[in-house]
Design a protein around this motif. Sequence first.
Motif, PDB file in Angstrom:
ATOM      1  N   GLU A 100       0.855  -1.180   0.000  1.00 17.34           N
ATOM      2  CA  GLU A 100       0.000   0.000   0.000  1.00 17.34           C
ATOM      3  C   GLU A 100       0.898   1.240   0.000  1.00 17.34           C
ATOM      4  O   GLU A 100       1.859   1.321   0.764  1.00 17.34           O
ATOM      5  CB  GLU A 100      -0.887   0.000   1.245  1.00 17.34           C
ATOM      6  CG  GLU A 100      -1.846   1.148   1.304  1.00 17.34           C
ATOM      7  CD  GLU A 100      -2.757   1.067   2.543  1.00 17.34           C
ATOM      8  OE1 GLU A 100      -3.727   1.820   2.563  1.00 17.34           O
ATOM      9  OE2 GLU A 100      -2.470   0.285   3.472  1.00 17.34           O
ATOM     10  N   LYS A 101       0.587   2.208  -0.876  1.00 22.93           N
ATOM     11  CA  LYS A 101       1.407   3.430  -0.941  1.00 22.93           C
ATOM     12  C   LYS A 101       1.230   4.232   0.332  1.00 22.93           C
ATOM     13  O   LYS A 101       0.117   4.486   0.773  1.00 22.93           O
ATOM     14  CB  LYS A 101       1.024   4.285  -2.139  1.00 22.93           C
ATOM     15  CG  LYS A 101       1.990   5.465  -2.339  1.00 22.93           C
ATOM     16  CD  LYS A 101       1.551   6.432  -3.406  1.00 22.93           C
ATOM     17  CE  LYS A 101       1.568   5.847  -4.767  1.00 22.93           C
ATOM     18  NZ  LYS A 101       1.347   6.856  -5.834  1.00 22.93           N
ATOM     19  N   LYS A 102       2.372   4.653   0.914  1.00 25.49           N
ATOM     20  CA  LYS A 102       2.346   5.402   2.165  1.00 25.49           C
ATOM     21  C   LYS A 102       2.910   6.817   2.030  1.00 25.49           C
ATOM     22  O   LYS A 102       2.493   7.709   2.750  1.00 25.49           O
ATOM     23  CB  LYS A 102       3.138   4.652   3.247  1.00 25.49           C
ATOM     24  CG  LYS A 102       2.603   3.250   3.557  1.00 25.49           C
ATOM     25  CD  LYS A 102       1.206   3.304   4.137  1.00 25.49           C
ATOM     26  CE  LYS A 102       0.610   1.944   4.405  1.00 25.49           C
ATOM     27  NZ  LYS A 102       0.822   1.422   5.727  1.00 25.49           N
ATOM     28  N   THR A 103       3.850   7.016   1.111  1.00 27.71           N
ATOM     29  CA  THR A 103       4.497   8.327   0.979  1.00 27.71           C
ATOM     30  C   THR A 103       4.919   8.554  -0.470  1.00 27.71           C
ATOM     31  O   THR A 103       5.256   7.600  -1.173  1.00 27.71           O
ATOM     32  CB  THR A 103       5.758   8.406   1.878  1.00 27.71           C
ATOM     33  OG1 THR A 103       5.398   8.059   3.214  1.00 27.71           O
ATOM     34  CG2 THR A 103       6.379   9.794   1.880  1.00 27.71           C
ATOM     35  N   HIS A 104       4.903   9.832  -0.870  1.00 26.24           N
ATOM     36  CA  HIS A 104       5.333  10.227  -2.228  1.00 26.24           C
ATOM     37  C   HIS A 104       6.097  11.541  -2.124  1.00 26.24           C
ATOM     38  O   HIS A 104       5.745  12.402  -1.320  1.00 26.24           O
ATOM     39  CB  HIS A 104       4.098  10.424  -3.120  1.00 26.24           C
ATOM     40  CG  HIS A 104       4.386  11.112  -4.415  1.00 26.24           C
ATOM     41  ND1 HIS A 104       4.686  10.418  -5.556  1.00 26.24           N
ATOM     42  CD2 HIS A 104       4.428  12.429  -4.755  1.00 26.24           C
ATOM     43  CE1 HIS A 104       4.894  11.276  -6.539  1.00 26.24           C
ATOM     44  NE2 HIS A 104       4.739  12.501  -6.078  1.00 26.24           N
ATOM     45  N   CYS A 105       7.132  11.703  -2.936  1.00 28.07           N
ATOM     46  CA  CYS A 105       7.810  13.000  -3.024  1.00 28.07           C
ATOM     47  C   CYS A 105       8.699  13.055  -4.252  1.00 28.07           C
ATOM     48  O   CYS A 105       8.921  12.049  -4.926  1.00 28.07           O
ATOM     49  CB  CYS A 105       8.605  13.322  -1.766  1.00 28.07           C
ATOM     50  SG  CYS A 105      10.237  12.611  -1.677  1.00 28.07           S
ATOM     51  N   ILE A 106       9.203  14.253  -4.508  1.00 26.23           N
ATOM     52  CA  ILE A 106      10.160  14.500  -5.574  1.00 26.23           C
ATOM     53  C   ILE A 106      11.433  15.044  -4.926  1.00 26.23           C
ATOM     54  O   ILE A 106      11.365  15.936  -4.075  1.00 26.23           O
ATOM     55  CB  ILE A 106       9.625  15.549  -6.580  1.00 26.23           C
ATOM     56  CG1 ILE A 106       8.306  15.092  -7.203  1.00 26.23           C
ATOM     57  CG2 ILE A 106      10.677  15.869  -7.647  1.00 26.23           C
ATOM     58  CD1 ILE A 106       8.380  13.862  -8.071  1.00 26.23           C
ATOM     59  N   ILE A 107      12.564  14.488  -5.334  1.00 28.40           N
ATOM     60  CA  ILE A 107      13.853  14.963  -4.849  1.00 28.40           C
ATOM     61  C   ILE A 107      14.706  15.283  -6.071  1.00 28.40           C
ATOM     62  O   ILE A 107      14.759  14.493  -7.013  1.00 28.40           O
ATOM     63  CB  ILE A 107      14.564  13.925  -3.957  1.00 28.40           C
ATOM     64  CG1 ILE A 107      13.670  13.546  -2.767  1.00 28.40           C
ATOM     65  CG2 ILE A 107      15.913  14.455  -3.474  1.00 28.40           C
ATOM     66  CD1 ILE A 107      14.278  12.516  -1.826  1.00 28.40           C
TER      67      ILE A 107
END
Length: 158
Positions: A100-107
């Motif tokens: 299950e997806k828990k976190t998303h971001c762009i670096i």
Amino acid sequence: MENLHKTSFQFISEPSDINFGGKVHGGVVMKWLDQTAYTCARTWAESYCVTVYVGGIRFYKPINIGEVIKIDASVIYTGNSSIHIMVEVYSRDFSVHEFEKKTHCIIIFVAVDEHGNPKKVKPWIPKTDQEKKLEEYAIRLKTLRENIHNEMKPFFNE
């Protein structure tokens, strides 16, 4: 050599990752994001990279101690020396087969030479429709960041 633009880590969250609420601490998740994204950027650039931007971190749901963690990082855009990495964190209990997806971001990283100066990176060229959408997403975010930067200028000295 086909997937040099992707990196994936899997491991188990540990008791030392806990916060006061009994879940994995957000700072620990941020460390995982940076480590996975750095590995992806360094693999793509074939040189040392520095983090220049971390944004839009979205924590969807907490992660429990003892869950299987999967972190996927992908190059979604490259500039002259920059590499934009999308990172997503998933988890699952051992009794469940689906993550299950828990976190998303762009670096965003910049490749640098031995003197710390920006170094040109090979361009990432999206091939699939999904990769083209992700590149468009990265470009839209770049424009938004530039707008935010301009809004903030009166409040700090550069």
